[in-house]
Design a protein around this motif. Structure first.
Motif, PDB file in Angstrom:
ATOM      1  N   GLN A  89       0.728  -1.222  -0.088  1.00 45.98           N
ATOM      2  CA  GLN A  89      -0.074  -0.086   0.124  1.00 45.98           C
ATOM      3  C   GLN A  89       0.883   1.359   0.160  1.00 45.98           C
ATOM      4  O   GLN A  89       0.416   2.237  -0.758  1.00 45.98           O
ATOM      5  N   ILE A  90       1.928   1.238   0.911  1.00 45.31           N
ATOM      6  CA  ILE A  90       2.899   2.341   0.837  1.00 45.31           C
ATOM      7  C   ILE A  90       4.321   1.760   0.709  1.00 45.31           C
ATOM      8  O   ILE A  90       4.654   0.698   1.325  1.00 45.31           O
ATOM      9  N   VAL A  91       4.895   2.496  -0.142  1.00 39.46           N
ATOM     10  CA  VAL A  91       6.306   2.221  -0.471  1.00 39.46           C
ATOM     11  C   VAL A  91       7.339   3.099  -0.162  1.00 39.46           C
ATOM     12  O   VAL A  91       7.309   4.358  -0.830  1.00 39.46           O
ATOM     13  N   GLY A  92       8.187   3.040   0.676  1.00 37.59           N
ATOM     14  CA  GLY A  92       9.323   4.013   0.737  1.00 37.59           C
ATOM     15  C   GLY A  92      10.333   3.799   0.100  1.00 37.59           C
ATOM     16  O   GLY A  92      11.117   2.903   0.278  1.00 37.59           O
ATOM     17  N   LEU A  93      10.949   5.021  -0.575  1.00 35.99           N
ATOM     18  CA  LEU A  93      12.150   4.495  -1.674  1.00 35.99           C
ATOM     19  C   LEU A  93      13.022   5.654  -0.748  1.00 35.99           C
ATOM     20  O   LEU A  93      12.975   6.778  -0.664  1.00 35.99           O
ATOM     21  N   GLY A  94      14.359   4.991  -0.425  1.00 38.70           N
ATOM     22  CA  GLY A  94      15.219   5.756   0.263  1.00 38.70           C
ATOM     23  C   GLY A  94      16.296   6.081  -0.669  1.00 38.70           C
ATOM     24  O   GLY A  94      16.188   6.230  -1.937  1.00 38.70           O
ATOM     25  N   GLU A  95      17.441   6.554  -0.161  1.00 41.25           N
ATOM     26  CA  GLU A  95      18.651   7.009  -1.045  1.00 41.25           C
ATOM     27  C   GLU A  95      20.005   7.129   0.049  1.00 41.25           C
ATOM     28  O   GLU A  95      19.657   7.543   1.117  1.00 41.25           O
ATOM     29  N   LEU A 114       5.316   1.712 -10.661  1.00 43.74           N
ATOM     30  CA  LEU A 114       4.523   1.795  -9.708  1.00 43.74           C
ATOM     31  C   LEU A 114       3.249   2.433 -10.150  1.00 43.74           C
ATOM     32  O   LEU A 114       2.152   2.091 -10.126  1.00 43.74           O
ATOM     33  N   VAL A 115       3.433   3.517 -11.039  1.00 41.01           N
ATOM     34  CA  VAL A 115       2.241   4.401 -11.298  1.00 41.01           C
ATOM     35  C   VAL A 115       1.471   3.835 -12.601  1.00 41.01           C
ATOM     36  O   VAL A 115       0.045   3.765 -12.562  1.00 41.01           O
ATOM     37  N   ALA A 116       2.315   3.469 -13.460  1.00 43.86           N
ATOM     38  CA  ALA A 116       1.808   3.163 -14.877  1.00 43.86           C
ATOM     39  C   ALA A 116       1.293   1.642 -14.857  1.00 43.86           C
ATOM     40  O   ALA A 116       0.240   1.275 -15.525  1.00 43.86           O
ATOM     41  N   ASP A 117       1.951   0.799 -14.134  1.00 47.15           N
ATOM     42  CA  ASP A 117       1.866  -0.591 -13.987  1.00 47.15           C
ATOM     43  C   ASP A 117       1.285  -1.249 -13.067  1.00 47.15           C
ATOM     44  O   ASP A 117       0.797  -2.337 -13.003  1.00 47.15           O
ATOM     45  N   ARG A 118       1.320  -0.514 -11.919  1.00 41.64           N
ATOM     46  CA  ARG A 118       0.836  -0.845 -10.558  1.00 41.64           C
ATOM     47  C   ARG A 118      -0.283   0.127 -10.011  1.00 41.64           C
ATOM     48  O   ARG A 118      -0.755  -0.371  -8.726  1.00 41.64           O
ATOM     49  N   VAL A 368       3.763   6.171  -2.816  1.00 33.59           N
ATOM     50  CA  VAL A 368       5.209   6.079  -2.942  1.00 33.59           C
ATOM     51  C   VAL A 368       5.792   7.241  -2.372  1.00 33.59           C
ATOM     52  O   VAL A 368       5.198   8.309  -2.665  1.00 33.59           O
ATOM     53  N   ILE A 369       6.891   7.047  -1.371  1.00 34.47           N
ATOM     54  CA  ILE A 369       7.649   8.021  -0.712  1.00 34.47           C
ATOM     55  C   ILE A 369       8.852   7.985  -1.231  1.00 34.47           C
ATOM     56  O   ILE A 369       9.559   7.009  -1.160  1.00 34.47           O
ATOM     57  N   GLY A 402       1.502  -1.746   9.405  1.00 33.20           N
ATOM     58  CA  GLY A 402       2.028  -3.181   9.348  1.00 33.20           C
ATOM     59  C   GLY A 402       2.743  -3.801   8.023  1.00 33.20           C
ATOM     60  O   GLY A 402       3.376  -2.739   7.567  1.00 33.20           O
ATOM     61  N   GLN A 403       2.208  -4.804   7.720  1.00 37.18           N
ATOM     62  CA  GLN A 403       2.854  -5.293   6.378  1.00 37.18           C
ATOM     63  C   GLN A 403       2.502  -4.535   5.181  1.00 37.18           C
ATOM     64  O   GLN A 403       2.711  -4.747   4.038  1.00 37.18           O
ATOM     65  N   ASP A 404       1.665  -3.643   5.160  1.00 42.01           N
ATOM     66  CA  ASP A 404       1.272  -2.741   4.039  1.00 42.01           C
ATOM     67  C   ASP A 404       2.269  -1.611   3.765  1.00 42.01           C
ATOM     68  O   ASP A 404       1.931  -0.883   2.866  1.00 42.01           O
ATOM     69  N   TYR A 405       3.197  -1.531   4.723  1.00 40.96           N
ATOM     70  CA  TYR A 405       4.291  -0.546   4.594  1.00 40.96           C
ATOM     71  C   TYR A 405       5.771  -1.388   4.351  1.00 40.96           C
ATOM     72  O   TYR A 405       5.947  -2.115   4.981  1.00 40.96           O
ATOM     73  N   ARG A 406       6.291  -0.960   2.879  1.00 36.93           N
ATOM     74  CA  ARG A 406       7.523  -1.862   2.619  1.00 36.93           C
ATOM     75  C   ARG A 406       8.663  -0.438   2.340  1.00 36.93           C
ATOM     76  O   ARG A 406       8.437   0.581   1.963  1.00 36.93           O
ATOM     77  N   ALA A 407       9.912  -0.836   2.698  1.00 35.14           N
ATOM     78  CA  ALA A 407      10.937   0.254   2.347  1.00 35.14           C
ATOM     79  C   ALA A 407      12.030  -0.627   1.550  1.00 35.14           C
ATOM     80  O   ALA A 407      12.688  -1.692   1.938  1.00 35.14           O
TER      81      ALA A 407
END
Length: 553
Positions: A89-95, A114-118, A368-369, A402-407
């Motif tokens: 549901q929420i994806v955190g993209l770091g750097e 994520l936008v076009a295909d997901r 997506v973050i 919970g499991q709906d957030y991925r980093a």
């Protein structure tokens, strides 16, 4: 704070580890207009402990090579990315730095997927929320200019070609789509009050000029002139002013329609295309609340830091130190540590609140973050080279979702990045000419360029080079896999008996925010217990510096 429980009624906190089984140092924080916080090194890891061949082979089996970082290339290879990330549901993209072109390009590429295909319809940036409303207007309606919008978000880190390219792609994706199905773009940060105050004034001048005049003094008190750190502590005055503004806007006849029916009369009245929609009043008030609290935490920490410094100065030159002196020094240091932990946690907790707000506000089901590893990781937010940490944005979101957030974290082998540092030490020709030394008018008087190994130097935005990953780090292990671009499935590797124990022990990881000093490279190596912190780590072997929009090389 929104309560997110799982379907069976248990608290989402219980799912955090189950999900994995299935800012600069204290001195430069005040002297640069940046938004970086870097993880602390709370676990001692021996850099001389070599990674065993069994671990390297095990990790390699969970590394998938990817074709490129180029966002315009075909995206078929991204289907090999861990499915738990792509469907979250929420994806955190770091750097791992705030100035690496390839990190930004890959995040652009993955966001397009994520936008076009997901089906993701909300993109959030680690930038002050009200100031990014202009960027959202461009992305959704095609109004304005992305470069000008990026220039208004304070952070040089985002004023680069790669971020502009993402905004332009999001605009092209939205073109011709039903408005309800368009991607939204919003900031999450709360370090400044200026943008929120300016937008409130514009709205009130349009819809409720008498109220605007009544609140003029309070709005002026709240305004920080775009400076994150104040010369003096204005916390009490700002908190009182905010209370009066909230009370006035919540009870006035000419504003009540906005607060109770944000899509009603006020929305119709704001016909000026540059005026914000009525719903933005809520966002401005929420941002002001978070920013005022954040600035209070900054002031508290500065006061505690000054107490430590004054104690140190009093002890200088003394041959003996009494037990009372040592106790006082310890108390001051404990107070300073507690104040910094509160500062770190406050910012990230408010950012998590704004994620909730943006999901509710836009109606998007998924987001997506875009932020730094230090924020999006599920473990902690802290300081380099100090045993200090607070709640990270990712840990707060993991507690709520919970499991709906991925980093997703990032790592690199060798190459360049841009960051603020002592430009006299930068490679020839890399200096940008943008001076951000301690003389910057941000309330700093601590000598940003000071180092234990040398004199104070002007700090400029410059390009820095690294010739290889830190020894015995995850970066080195991923470099050993031999791919130009790859992704490590941390969840999969954590279930591999060859790797499990190694990953469960905090491992070394290179991390640079907005500042860098080449004299102290080991202070930019942090540790993470990877299964607790990230679901995947993207690795780029060779990097180049992000390209500023103002034409600097």
């Amino acid at each position: 704070m929104t309560d997110h429980t799982t379907d069976d009624g248990t608290d989402a906190t219980d799912d955090r580890r189950d999900a994995t089984d299935d800012e600069t140092d204290a001195t430069t924080t005040e002297t640069t207009r940046s938004n970086d916080v870097e993880p602390d090194t709370t676990e001692d890891v021996d850099p001389d402990t070599e990674i065993g061949e069994r671990v390297l082979r095990g990790l390699a089996d969970h590394v998938t090579p990817l074709e490129t970082t180029d966002p315009t290339a075909p995206r078929d290879d991204l289907d090999a990315f861990p499915e738990s990330v792509l469907d979250a549901q929420i994806v955190g993209l770091g750097e791992a730095t705030h100035g690496t072109r390839e990190f930004f390009q890959f995040k652009d590429r993955l966001i397009r997927h994520l936008v076009a295909d997901r089906g993701v319809r909300l993109v959030c940036l680690e930038a002050n929320a009200p100031e990014t409303l202009a960027l959202n207007r461009y992305v959704v309606h095609g109004e304005g200019d992305p470069a000008a919008g990026l220039a208004g978000v304070y952070f040089w880190t985002w004023q680069v070609e790669a971020v502009r390219d993402l905004l332009e792609w999001l605009r092209s994706f939205n073109e011709g789509r039903p408005v309800a199905d368009r991607v939204r773009f919003h900031g999450l940060d709360v370090q400044y009050t200026a943008g929120a105050v300016d937008r409130l004034e514009r709205l009130l001048e349009t819809v409720a000029p008498e109220t605007c005049e009544e609140l003029a003094d309070d709005l002026a008190t709240l305004h920080d002139d775009g400076e994150r750190v104040d010369e003096a502590d204005h916390s009490d005055a700002r908190e009182a002013a905010l209370a009066r503004v909230r009370d006035r806007l919540g009870g006035a006849a000419d504003t009540d329609s906005c607060l109770s029916d944000p899509d009603g009369d006020w929305a119709a009245a704001t016909s000026d295309p540059d005026a914000m929609a009525a719903t933005d009043l809520h966002l401005c008030l929420e941002t002001l609340g978070g920013a005022v609290e954040y600035k209070r935490r900054v002031a508290d920490w500065r006061a505690a830091r000054e107490s430590v410094d004054s104690t140190d100065d009093a002890d200088d030159g003394r041959a003996d130190e009494s037990d009372d002196d040592r106790a006082a020094e310890s108390n001051h240091e404990s107070a300073e540590a507690a104040a910094m932990a509160a500062l770190l946690g406050t910012r990230d907790e408010v950012m998590a609140d704004l994620v909730d707000t943006m999901l509710d506000r836009t109606g998007a089901e998924r987001a997506v973050i875009w932020g730094h590893d230090a924020h999006v990781n599920r473990d902690r937010s802290g300081l380099r080279d100090r045993d200090l940490s607070g709640t990270s944005l990712g840990s707060e979101l993991a507690d709520r979702y919970g499991q709906d957030y991925r980093a997703v974290g990032f790592a690199w082998g060798h190459g360049a990045f841009q960051a603020i540092g002592p430009s006299a030490l930068a490679p020839d020709g890399s200096e940008s000419g943008t001076t951000v030394s301690g003389s910057q008018d941000d309330g700093s008087d601590d000598g940003a360029g000071e180092s234990e190994d040398g004199p104070s130097l002007d700090h400029d935005l410059a390009v820095w080079e690294t010739d290889g990953p830190p020894a015995n780090s995850l970066d080195a292990a991923l470099a050993a896999a031999g791919h130009d671009v790859s992704v490590l499935d941390v969840r999969g590797a954590a279930g591999d008996e060859r790797v499990r124990d190694w990953l469960d022990t905090p491992q070394r990881h290179r991390s640079v925010g907005a500042t860098y000093d080449p004299r102290e490279p080991e202070t930019y190596v942090v540790t993470y217990p990877y299964p607790d912190a990230f679901d995947a780590v993207v690795f780029v072997d060779e990097t180049t510096a992000a390209r500023p929009l103002d034409g600097r090389d």
